[in-house]
Design a protein around this motif. Structure first.
Motif: not given
Length: 419
Positions: A128-129, A131-135
């Protein structure tokens, strides 16, 4: 006259300057020279195995006819995000909703619906982290986390083995991590790489007497997989031995022992609280996946059936189980060889308890090569023996194993069975 036993003040030499600290670029260069071969060895071998795995998938084409959740997908690499990987992606996107939900009218082995609470939270949280940071989507984030941590695990395995047998043995151990049965899960949406990285560095921290670091790493590993209880026990034995032998102070080892179990038991307690049943996690594993501790009855059934060509036991998968039997019978041999090296107790306790925990559990036996993958201390005696080979011989042995691993550690795991 000189008096024996008198001490003299240290002589100071203000004219001699302390050596300058290396600049960041120099430190980076040194780190690259030291760790570069480790990362390159692991990366090249894994890429070779992955290429063969994807080729076999495409050549057979069976994945195209399967559901994306169960070993299928539009592309060969989609298979790496199926099975347990599907669950991890769901958790990364939707979180948890722990429940014991009966299957209407079910009376057999499977009486409960599958629930995401069976999967520990660290890996999907990292997904999740990322995904949030990299898209990246959940699949891309999961693969990123697994691949990065597989290299972290390689560095940890190298550090432990190098301390016991030198740099050459450390490089061989890294190569064995890349080609071991079950190693197909290292570069997949699975938690094996994360857990093995934490376990390896926790053991290294114990070996170097960094007790608080070991406690925190073991705590974190406990948020990754339930088998972390074996790492907790290994740390406890090492810490109590250090206290008993008076090798150092009492406070840090005991604090590490106190911190270590909070991760695994904290998550189990949270699941039990949310389910309204303190035994909810084990009931879910038993009722939804037929995974339960049976003191080795199922393992014994497999070990007495496969050698005589019988496959009439629970969850039989002939090719996967045959590989699994080979792995299961190899582990005791390697454990004895490991013990003969008289390594730190943390390595032996972790290996033996992890093995007994897997052997004592009723589960898909074909997955045993994956379940035993985190037992990295088993690589040490092999690495110490193989370090005597010249580099061309080592390259030939490990390179051949890497190519073959695309089949026995990848295709068999993901396509011929249930990983």
């Amino acid at each position: 006259m000189t008096t024996v036993g008198t001490s003299q003040a240290p002589v100071t030499r203000p004219d001699v300057a302390a050596p300058p600290a290396p600049d960041p670029r120099e430190r980076l260069r040194r780190a690259a020279a030291h760790h570069g071969p480790v990362l390159a060895t692991y990366g090249v071998l894994k890429l070779a195995g992955l290429a063969v795995f994807l080729y076999l998938l495409d050549a057979a084409g069976d994945f195209r006819e399967k559901h994306p959740r169960f070993g299928g997908g539009a592309h060969p690499w989609d298979v790496l995000g199926s099975w347990d990987g599907w669950w991890y992606q769901q958790i990364a996107v939707n979180g948890y909703d722990p429940a014991l939900e009966p299957v209407p009218g079910a009376t057999g082995l499977i009486t409960l619906k599958g629930n995401s609470a069976a999967f520990f939270p660290l890996y999907p949280a990292l997904m999740r982290i990322v995904s949030e940071v990299t898209g990246l989507g959940p699949y891309g984030a999961g693969m990123t986390v697994s691949i990065v941590f597989s290299f972290v695990a390689a560095l940890g395995i190298y550090a432990v083995t190098d301390r016991l047998g030198g740099r050459r043995a450390g490089l061989v151990a890294v190569g064995l991590w890349a080609v071991w049965p079950g190693s197909g899960a290292e570069w997949a949406v699975y938690s094996e790489s994360v857990y093995t990285a934490l376990a390896a560095w926790a053991c290294y921290a114990v070996m170097t007497r960094r007790w608080l670091t070991a406690g925190v790493l073991t705590f974190t590993a406990g948020l990754s997989r339930p088998t972390a209880v074996t790492l907790v026990a290994a740390l406890a034995v090492a810490g109590l031995l250090a206290v008993w032998r008076r090798e150092e102070g009492i406070r840090r080892p005991l604090l590490a022992v106190a911190i270590a179990p909070l991760g695994v038991f904290g998550y189990l307690g949270w699941v039990g609280h949310r389910m309204g049943d303190w035994g909810g996690y084990s009931k879910l594993q038993d009722g939804a996946w037929a995974h339960k501790f049976d003191y080795g009855r199922h393992t014994l059934d497999v070990l007495t059936s496969v050698p005589v060509g019988h496959f009439d036991y629970l969850f039989a998968m002939p090719m996967e189980d045959t590989i699994g039997v080979g792995v299961v019978l190899t582990v005791p041999v390697l454990t004895v060889l490991l013990a003969r090296l008289r390594p730190p107790a943390v390595l032996v306790v972790y290996t033996v308890l992890s093995y007994l925990m897997v052997m004592g559990t009723q589960q898909y036996f074909g997955n045993v090569s994956r379940y035993l993958l985190p037992l990295f201390p088993l690589f040490i005696p092999l690495a110490l023996a193989m370090r005597r080979l010249k580099w061309p011989s080592l390259a030939t042995v490990l390179g051949t194993a890497a190519l073959a691993s695309g089949s026995y550690a990848g295709y068999v795991l993901f396509e011929l069975g249930v990983p």
